[in-house]
Design a protein around this motif. Structure first.
Motif, PDB file in Angstrom:
ATOM      1  N   ASP A 183     -45.673  -7.261 -15.529  1.00  0.00           N
ATOM      2  CA  ASP A 183     -45.014  -7.394 -16.826  1.00  0.00           C
ATOM      3  C   ASP A 183     -44.715  -8.837 -17.192  1.00  0.00           C
ATOM      4  O   ASP A 183     -44.238  -9.107 -18.292  1.00  0.00           O
ATOM      5  CB  ASP A 183     -43.731  -6.553 -16.860  1.00  0.00           C
ATOM      6  CG  ASP A 183     -42.773  -6.909 -15.744  1.00  0.00           C
ATOM      7  OD1 ASP A 183     -43.051  -7.829 -14.958  1.00  0.00           O
ATOM      8  OD2 ASP A 183     -41.715  -6.257 -15.651  1.00  0.00           O
ATOM      9  N   HIS A 184     -44.951  -9.772 -16.284  1.00  0.00           N
ATOM     10  CA  HIS A 184     -44.744 -11.189 -16.571  1.00  0.00           C
ATOM     11  C   HIS A 184     -45.812 -12.009 -15.854  1.00  0.00           C
ATOM     12  O   HIS A 184     -46.440 -11.546 -14.913  1.00  0.00           O
ATOM     13  CB  HIS A 184     -43.337 -11.640 -16.147  1.00  0.00           C
ATOM     14  CG  HIS A 184     -43.123 -11.590 -14.665  1.00  0.00           C
ATOM     15  ND1 HIS A 184     -42.766 -10.430 -14.010  1.00  0.00           N
ATOM     16  CD2 HIS A 184     -43.243 -12.542 -13.717  1.00  0.00           C
ATOM     17  CE1 HIS A 184     -42.661 -10.683 -12.715  1.00  0.00           C
ATOM     18  NE2 HIS A 184     -42.955 -11.954 -12.511  1.00  0.00           N
ATOM     19  N   ASP A 185     -46.017 -13.228 -16.334  1.00  0.00           N
ATOM     20  CA  ASP A 185     -47.010 -14.131 -15.755  1.00  0.00           C
ATOM     21  C   ASP A 185     -46.464 -14.698 -14.442  1.00  0.00           C
ATOM     22  O   ASP A 185     -45.463 -15.410 -14.439  1.00  0.00           O
ATOM     23  CB  ASP A 185     -47.302 -15.258 -16.747  1.00  0.00           C
ATOM     24  CG  ASP A 185     -48.660 -15.896 -16.531  1.00  0.00           C
ATOM     25  OD1 ASP A 185     -49.299 -15.633 -15.494  1.00  0.00           O
ATOM     26  OD2 ASP A 185     -49.081 -16.657 -17.416  1.00  0.00           O
ATOM     27  N   PRO A 186     -47.108 -14.398 -13.306  1.00  0.00           N
ATOM     28  CA  PRO A 186     -46.555 -14.746 -12.003  1.00  0.00           C
ATOM     29  C   PRO A 186     -46.983 -16.145 -11.518  1.00  0.00           C
ATOM     30  O   PRO A 186     -47.608 -16.294 -10.464  1.00  0.00           O
ATOM     31  CB  PRO A 186     -47.126 -13.660 -11.096  1.00  0.00           C
ATOM     32  CG  PRO A 186     -48.492 -13.432 -11.679  1.00  0.00           C
ATOM     33  CD  PRO A 186     -48.304 -13.560 -13.172  1.00  0.00           C
ATOM     34  N   ILE A 187     -46.645 -17.173 -12.263  1.00  0.00           N
ATOM     35  CA  ILE A 187     -47.065 -18.530 -11.920  1.00  0.00           C
ATOM     36  C   ILE A 187     -46.667 -18.930 -10.493  1.00  0.00           C
ATOM     37  O   ILE A 187     -47.514 -19.437  -9.742  1.00  0.00           O
ATOM     38  CB  ILE A 187     -46.523 -19.546 -12.953  1.00  0.00           C
ATOM     39  CG1 ILE A 187     -47.014 -19.204 -14.365  1.00  0.00           C
ATOM     40  CG2 ILE A 187     -46.890 -20.970 -12.566  1.00  0.00           C
ATOM     41  CD1 ILE A 187     -48.510 -19.224 -14.536  1.00  0.00           C
ATOM     42  N   PRO A 188     -45.410 -18.715 -10.044  1.00  0.00           N
ATOM     43  CA  PRO A 188     -45.084 -19.080  -8.655  1.00  0.00           C
ATOM     44  C   PRO A 188     -45.947 -18.328  -7.636  1.00  0.00           C
ATOM     45  O   PRO A 188     -46.371 -18.900  -6.631  1.00  0.00           O
ATOM     46  CB  PRO A 188     -43.605 -18.705  -8.515  1.00  0.00           C
ATOM     47  CG  PRO A 188     -43.072 -18.741  -9.916  1.00  0.00           C
ATOM     48  CD  PRO A 188     -44.220 -18.268 -10.774  1.00  0.00           C
ATOM     49  N   LEU A 189     -46.216 -17.051  -7.903  1.00  0.00           N
ATOM     50  CA  LEU A 189     -47.068 -16.268  -7.007  1.00  0.00           C
ATOM     51  C   LEU A 189     -48.474 -16.851  -6.953  1.00  0.00           C
ATOM     52  O   LEU A 189     -49.067 -16.960  -5.877  1.00  0.00           O
ATOM     53  CB  LEU A 189     -47.130 -14.809  -7.454  1.00  0.00           C
ATOM     54  CG  LEU A 189     -48.121 -13.928  -6.700  1.00  0.00           C
ATOM     55  CD1 LEU A 189     -47.717 -13.767  -5.242  1.00  0.00           C
ATOM     56  CD2 LEU A 189     -48.249 -12.583  -7.382  1.00  0.00           C
ATOM     57  N   LEU A 190     -49.018 -17.239  -8.102  1.00  0.00           N
ATOM     58  CA  LEU A 190     -50.361 -17.827  -8.128  1.00  0.00           C
ATOM     59  C   LEU A 190     -50.412 -19.098  -7.287  1.00  0.00           C
ATOM     60  O   LEU A 190     -51.397 -19.337  -6.575  1.00  0.00           O
ATOM     61  CB  LEU A 190     -50.797 -18.118  -9.563  1.00  0.00           C
ATOM     62  CG  LEU A 190     -50.940 -16.897 -10.478  1.00  0.00           C
ATOM     63  CD1 LEU A 190     -51.332 -17.344 -11.878  1.00  0.00           C
ATOM     64  CD2 LEU A 190     -51.932 -15.911  -9.924  1.00  0.00           C
ATOM     65  N   ASN A 191     -49.361 -19.898  -7.344  1.00  0.00           N
ATOM     66  CA  ASN A 191     -49.303 -21.115  -6.528  1.00  0.00           C
ATOM     67  C   ASN A 191     -49.265 -20.771  -5.042  1.00  0.00           C
ATOM     68  O   ASN A 191     -49.938 -21.416  -4.231  1.00  0.00           O
ATOM     69  CB  ASN A 191     -48.093 -21.965  -6.914  1.00  0.00           C
ATOM     70  CG  ASN A 191     -48.234 -22.560  -8.302  1.00  0.00           C
ATOM     71  OD1 ASN A 191     -49.337 -22.799  -8.780  1.00  0.00           O
ATOM     72  ND2 ASN A 191     -47.108 -22.785  -8.959  1.00  0.00           N
ATOM     73  N   GLN A 192     -48.497 -19.752  -4.678  1.00  0.00           N
ATOM     74  CA  GLN A 192     -48.425 -19.326  -3.278  1.00  0.00           C
ATOM     75  C   GLN A 192     -49.775 -18.795  -2.793  1.00  0.00           C
ATOM     76  O   GLN A 192     -50.192 -19.083  -1.663  1.00  0.00           O
ATOM     77  CB  GLN A 192     -47.358 -18.254  -3.100  1.00  0.00           C
ATOM     78  CG  GLN A 192     -45.950 -18.757  -3.283  1.00  0.00           C
ATOM     79  CD  GLN A 192     -44.927 -17.632  -3.250  1.00  0.00           C
ATOM     80  OE1 GLN A 192     -45.276 -16.445  -3.202  1.00  0.00           O
ATOM     81  NE2 GLN A 192     -43.659 -17.997  -3.299  1.00  0.00           N
ATOM     82  N   ILE A 193     -50.453 -18.033  -3.634  1.00  0.00           N
ATOM     83  CA  ILE A 193     -51.772 -17.507  -3.271  1.00  0.00           C
ATOM     84  C   ILE A 193     -52.757 -18.653  -3.069  1.00  0.00           C
ATOM     85  O   ILE A 193     -53.522 -18.666  -2.100  1.00  0.00           O
ATOM     86  CB  ILE A 193     -52.273 -16.501  -4.333  1.00  0.00           C
ATOM     87  CG1 ILE A 193     -51.451 -15.212  -4.246  1.00  0.00           C
ATOM     88  CG2 ILE A 193     -53.764 -16.218  -4.176  1.00  0.00           C
ATOM     89  CD1 ILE A 193     -51.692 -14.237  -5.372  1.00  0.00           C
ATOM     90  N   ALA A 194     -52.727 -19.635  -3.956  1.00  0.00           N
ATOM     91  CA  ALA A 194     -53.620 -20.799  -3.828  1.00  0.00           C
ATOM     92  C   ALA A 194     -53.344 -21.551  -2.533  1.00  0.00           C
ATOM     93  O   ALA A 194     -54.285 -21.974  -1.847  1.00  0.00           O
ATOM     94  CB  ALA A 194     -53.464 -21.714  -5.038  1.00  0.00           C
ATOM     95  N   GLN A 195     -52.077 -21.723  -2.186  1.00  0.00           N
ATOM     96  CA  GLN A 195     -51.727 -22.429  -0.946  1.00  0.00           C
ATOM     97  C   GLN A 195     -52.162 -21.645   0.284  1.00  0.00           C
ATOM     98  O   GLN A 195     -52.652 -22.220   1.254  1.00  0.00           O
ATOM     99  CB  GLN A 195     -50.223 -22.686  -0.877  1.00  0.00           C
ATOM    100  CG  GLN A 195     -49.746 -23.734  -1.848  1.00  0.00           C
ATOM    101  CD  GLN A 195     -48.230 -23.885  -1.826  1.00  0.00           C
ATOM    102  OE1 GLN A 195     -47.512 -23.145  -1.158  1.00  0.00           O
ATOM    103  NE2 GLN A 195     -47.734 -24.852  -2.583  1.00  0.00           N
ATOM    104  N   HIS A 196     -51.990 -20.334   0.241  1.00  0.00           N
ATOM    105  CA  HIS A 196     -52.282 -19.504   1.417  1.00  0.00           C
ATOM    106  C   HIS A 196     -53.779 -19.227   1.585  1.00  0.00           C
ATOM    107  O   HIS A 196     -54.305 -19.330   2.697  1.00  0.00           O
ATOM    108  CB  HIS A 196     -51.516 -18.180   1.314  1.00  0.00           C
ATOM    109  CG  HIS A 196     -51.669 -17.304   2.511  1.00  0.00           C
ATOM    110  ND1 HIS A 196     -50.941 -17.496   3.665  1.00  0.00           N
ATOM    111  CD2 HIS A 196     -52.470 -16.232   2.744  1.00  0.00           C
ATOM    112  CE1 HIS A 196     -51.285 -16.585   4.550  1.00  0.00           C
ATOM    113  NE2 HIS A 196     -52.213 -15.803   4.019  1.00  0.00           N
ATOM    114  N   PHE A 197     -54.465 -18.870   0.503  1.00  0.00           N
ATOM    115  CA  PHE A 197     -55.859 -18.464   0.584  1.00  0.00           C
ATOM    116  C   PHE A 197     -56.846 -19.551   0.191  1.00  0.00           C
ATOM    117  O   PHE A 197     -58.036 -19.424   0.463  1.00  0.00           O
ATOM    118  CB  PHE A 197     -56.106 -17.226  -0.298  1.00  0.00           C
ATOM    119  CG  PHE A 197     -55.449 -15.974   0.210  1.00  0.00           C
ATOM    120  CD1 PHE A 197     -56.008 -15.244   1.245  1.00  0.00           C
ATOM    121  CD2 PHE A 197     -54.259 -15.530  -0.340  1.00  0.00           C
ATOM    122  CE1 PHE A 197     -55.409 -14.090   1.711  1.00  0.00           C
ATOM    123  CE2 PHE A 197     -53.645 -14.375   0.110  1.00  0.00           C
ATOM    124  CZ  PHE A 197     -54.213 -13.652   1.149  1.00  0.00           C
TER     125      PHE A 197
END
Length: 85
Positions: free
Chosen positions: A48-62
């Protein structure tokens, strides 16, 4: 709610509706789901919202092993395809 503009999920596209996961479990569930995908598979993420912090975490992890592509980016309706390379 069904949106006819979104493609029907194929055999290598797996739906993940974050709106149905308790907030305290969401990131762990998302990382677990991404880790379970094999190369070429996609997780279609709905939120329901744009998950910008999550996208940053995914980029760092994967790193570059997970591609990110917005399918829909409307207020209250965010759809992102995460594809394992």
């Amino acid at each position: 709610m069904h949106d006819c503009s979104l493609p029907i999920l194929g055999q290598d596209i797996h739906g993940f509706d974050a709106r149905g996961v308790a907030k305290r479990f969401r990131h762990a569930a998302i990382f677990g789901a991404l880790g379970a995908l094999t190369p070429g598979e996609t997780m279609r993420f709905v939120n329901d919202h744009d998950p910008i912090p999550l996208l940053n975490q995914i980029a760092q992890h994967f790193g570059d092993s997970v591609g990110v592509r917005y399918v829909a980016r409307e207020p209250g309706q965010i759809v992102i395809d995460f594809t394992v390379r």
